[in-house]
Design a protein around this motif. Structure first.
Motif, PDB file in Angstrom:
ATOM      1  N   LYS A  54       0.835  -1.200   0.000  1.00 38.62           N
ATOM      2  CA  LYS A  54       0.000   0.000   0.000  1.00 38.62           C
ATOM      3  C   LYS A  54       0.875   1.257   0.000  1.00 38.62           C
ATOM      4  O   LYS A  54       2.076   1.204   0.282  1.00 38.62           O
ATOM      5  N   ALA A  55       0.272   2.385  -0.309  1.00 34.79           N
ATOM      6  CA  ALA A  55       1.006   3.643  -0.449  1.00 34.79           C
ATOM      7  C   ALA A  55       1.773   4.017   0.820  1.00 34.79           C
ATOM      8  O   ALA A  55       2.945   4.398   0.765  1.00 34.79           O
ATOM      9  N   LYS A  56       1.126   3.875   1.978  1.00 35.86           N
ATOM     10  CA  LYS A  56       1.783   4.236   3.234  1.00 35.86           C
ATOM     11  C   LYS A  56       2.976   3.313   3.512  1.00 35.86           C
ATOM     12  O   LYS A  56       4.023   3.767   3.972  1.00 35.86           O
ATOM     13  N   GLN A  57       2.808   2.017   3.225  1.00 33.82           N
ATOM     14  CA  GLN A  57       3.894   1.061   3.411  1.00 33.82           C
ATOM     15  C   GLN A  57       5.068   1.419   2.489  1.00 33.82           C
ATOM     16  O   GLN A  57       6.228   1.379   2.898  1.00 33.82           O
ATOM     17  N   LEU A  58       4.743   1.784   1.258  1.00 40.82           N
ATOM     18  CA  LEU A  58       5.779   2.132   0.295  1.00 40.82           C
ATOM     19  C   LEU A  58       6.540   3.379   0.738  1.00 40.82           C
ATOM     20  O   LEU A  58       7.764   3.431   0.633  1.00 40.82           O
ATOM     21  N   GLU A  59       5.832   4.373   1.261  1.00 39.72           N
ATOM     22  CA  GLU A  59       6.488   5.584   1.769  1.00 39.72           C
ATOM     23  C   GLU A  59       7.459   5.234   2.895  1.00 39.72           C
ATOM     24  O   GLU A  59       8.586   5.737   2.931  1.00 39.72           O
ATOM     25  N   THR A  60       7.013   4.374   3.802  1.00 43.97           N
ATOM     26  CA  THR A  60       7.859   3.956   4.923  1.00 43.97           C
ATOM     27  C   THR A  60       9.115   3.248   4.416  1.00 43.97           C
ATOM     28  O   THR A  60      10.226   3.523   4.877  1.00 43.97           O
ATOM     29  N   LEU A  61       8.944   2.354   3.458  1.00 48.77           N
ATOM     30  CA  LEU A  61      10.078   1.612   2.912  1.00 48.77           C
ATOM     31  C   LEU A  61      11.039   2.543   2.171  1.00 48.77           C
ATOM     32  O   LEU A  61      12.260   2.426   2.309  1.00 48.77           O
ATOM     33  N   LYS A  62      10.489   3.485   1.400  1.00 52.70           N
ATOM     34  CA  LYS A  62      11.341   4.428   0.668  1.00 52.70           C
ATOM     35  C   LYS A  62      12.145   5.295   1.632  1.00 52.70           C
ATOM     36  O   LYS A  62      13.340   5.524   1.421  1.00 52.70           O
ATOM     37  N   ALA A  63      11.498   5.767   2.689  1.00 46.95           N
ATOM     38  CA  ALA A  63      12.185   6.595   3.674  1.00 46.95           C
ATOM     39  C   ALA A  63      13.319   5.812   4.343  1.00 46.95           C
ATOM     40  O   ALA A  63      14.425   6.333   4.531  1.00 46.95           O
ATOM     41  N   ALA A  64      13.051   4.564   4.670  1.00 47.90           N
ATOM     42  CA  ALA A  64      14.072   3.729   5.302  1.00 47.90           C
ATOM     43  C   ALA A  64      15.221   3.458   4.328  1.00 47.90           C
ATOM     44  O   ALA A  64      16.393   3.459   4.721  1.00 47.90           O
ATOM     45  N   PHE A  65      14.888   3.277   3.060  1.00 49.99           N
ATOM     46  CA  PHE A  65      15.918   3.003   2.057  1.00 49.99           C
ATOM     47  C   PHE A  65      16.800   4.224   1.824  1.00 49.99           C
ATOM     48  O   PHE A  65      18.009   4.090   1.637  1.00 49.99           O
ATOM     49  N   VAL A  66      16.210   5.409   1.852  1.00 47.84           N
ATOM     50  CA  VAL A  66      17.001   6.630   1.692  1.00 47.84           C
ATOM     51  C   VAL A  66      17.979   6.762   2.856  1.00 47.84           C
ATOM     52  O   VAL A  66      19.141   7.125   2.670  1.00 47.84           O
ATOM     53  N   ALA A  67      17.518   6.431   4.063  1.00 51.30           N
ATOM     54  CA  ALA A  67      18.374   6.526   5.251  1.00 51.30           C
ATOM     55  C   ALA A  67      19.494   5.487   5.206  1.00 51.30           C
ATOM     56  O   ALA A  67      20.658   5.808   5.454  1.00 51.30           O
ATOM     57  N   THR A  68      19.140   4.233   4.901  1.00 60.71           N
ATOM     58  CA  THR A  68      20.141   3.157   4.833  1.00 60.71           C
ATOM     59  C   THR A  68      19.796   2.231   3.673  1.00 60.71           C
ATOM     60  O   THR A  68      18.845   1.447   3.768  1.00 60.71           O
ATOM     61  N   PRO A  69      20.547   2.310   2.567  1.00 61.38           N
ATOM     62  CA  PRO A  69      20.258   1.450   1.404  1.00 61.38           C
ATOM     63  C   PRO A  69      20.370  -0.045   1.701  1.00 61.38           C
ATOM     64  O   PRO A  69      19.706  -0.841   1.063  1.00 61.38           O
ATOM     65  N   LYS A  70      21.204  -0.415   2.683  1.00 63.19           N
ATOM     66  CA  LYS A  70      21.334  -1.833   3.070  1.00 63.19           C
ATOM     67  C   LYS A  70      21.006  -1.965   4.552  1.00 63.19           C
ATOM     68  O   LYS A  70      21.893  -2.018   5.411  1.00 63.19           O
ATOM     69  N   PRO A  71      19.722  -2.033   4.891  1.00 60.81           N
ATOM     70  CA  PRO A  71      19.334  -2.084   6.305  1.00 60.81           C
ATOM     71  C   PRO A  71      19.756  -3.395   6.977  1.00 60.81           C
ATOM     72  O   PRO A  71      19.770  -4.449   6.354  1.00 60.81           O
ATOM     73  N   THR A  72      20.074  -3.283   8.255  1.00 63.51           N
ATOM     74  CA  THR A  72      20.445  -4.460   9.044  1.00 63.51           C
ATOM     75  C   THR A  72      19.193  -5.281   9.350  1.00 63.51           C
ATOM     76  O   THR A  72      18.064  -4.835   9.112  1.00 63.51           O
ATOM     77  N   ARG A  73      19.406  -6.441   9.921  1.00 61.31           N
ATOM     78  CA  ARG A  73      18.271  -7.298  10.275  1.00 61.31           C
ATOM     79  C   ARG A  73      17.371  -6.589  11.290  1.00 61.31           C
ATOM     80  O   ARG A  73      16.141  -6.670  11.206  1.00 61.31           O
ATOM     81  N   HIS A  74      17.979  -5.910  12.226  1.00 59.68           N
ATOM     82  CA  HIS A  74      17.210  -5.197  13.255  1.00 59.68           C
ATOM     83  C   HIS A  74      16.304  -4.136  12.603  1.00 59.68           C
ATOM     84  O   HIS A  74      15.112  -4.024  12.948  1.00 59.68           O
ATOM     85  N   ILE A  75      16.842  -3.397  11.652  1.00 62.25           N
ATOM     86  CA  ILE A  75      16.043  -2.374  10.962  1.00 62.25           C
ATOM     87  C   ILE A  75      14.936  -3.029  10.151  1.00 62.25           C
ATOM     88  O   ILE A  75      13.796  -2.548  10.135  1.00 62.25           O
ATOM     89  N   ARG A  76      15.251  -4.146   9.488  1.00 60.10           N
ATOM     90  CA  ARG A  76      14.219  -4.858   8.713  1.00 60.10           C
ATOM     91  C   ARG A  76      13.108  -5.366   9.615  1.00 60.10           C
ATOM     92  O   ARG A  76      11.929  -5.340   9.245  1.00 60.10           O
ATOM     93  N   GLU A  77      13.462  -5.826  10.818  1.00 57.57           N
ATOM     94  CA  GLU A  77      12.436  -6.281  11.764  1.00 57.57           C
ATOM     95  C   GLU A  77      11.534  -5.122  12.166  1.00 57.57           C
ATOM     96  O   GLU A  77      10.304  -5.269  12.251  1.00 57.57           O
ATOM     97  N   GLN A  78      12.126  -3.957  12.417  1.00 54.26           N
ATOM     98  CA  GLN A  78      11.329  -2.777  12.768  1.00 54.26           C
ATOM     99  C   GLN A  78      10.410  -2.393  11.617  1.00 54.26           C
ATOM    100  O   GLN A  78       9.228  -2.069  11.833  1.00 54.26           O
ATOM    101  N   LEU A  79      10.934  -2.429  10.389  1.00 53.54           N
ATOM    102  CA  LEU A  79      10.113  -2.102   9.216  1.00 53.54           C
ATOM    103  C   LEU A  79       8.951  -3.088   9.072  1.00 53.54           C
ATOM    104  O   LEU A  79       7.838  -2.701   8.720  1.00 53.54           O
ATOM    105  N   ALA A  80       9.209  -4.349   9.354  1.00 56.37           N
ATOM    106  CA  ALA A  80       8.156  -5.360   9.274  1.00 56.37           C
ATOM    107  C   ALA A  80       7.048  -5.054  10.271  1.00 56.37           C
ATOM    108  O   ALA A  80       5.856  -5.170   9.950  1.00 56.37           O
TER     109      ALA A  80
END
Length: 85
Positions: free
Chosen positions: A48-74
């Protein structure tokens, strides 16, 4: 050189052609196996649009997120860890 003897170059070509056709058969079998695996997958995930915004923002901050960051995003997005990855 006698005309009655078979040409060795032609014999080599025939052998090569036979091996090539068997390689093609092998490739066809591999493609069939890949297609059967593809059919076993679950439905595609709709992001969904909101999920995509969250993922894009996280990707801009860290292009290769750690497992901990991926868990938070999930948790934030409600998406599966595999989808986040």
């Amino acid at each position: 050189l006698s005309p009655d003897l078979p040409d060795p170059i032609q014999d080599d070509t025939k052998e090569t052609d036979n091996s090539t056709s068997s390689d093609k058969d092998t490739n066809n079998n591999e493609n069939e196996e890949q297609n059967s695996c593809t059919k076993r997958r679950g439905p595609r995930t709709t992001i969904k649009a909101k999920q995509l915004e969250t993922l894009k923002a996280a990707f801009v901050a860290t292009p290769k997120p750690t497992r901990h960051i991926r868990e938070q995003l999930a948790q934030e997005t409600g998406l599966n860890m595999r989808v986040i990855q």
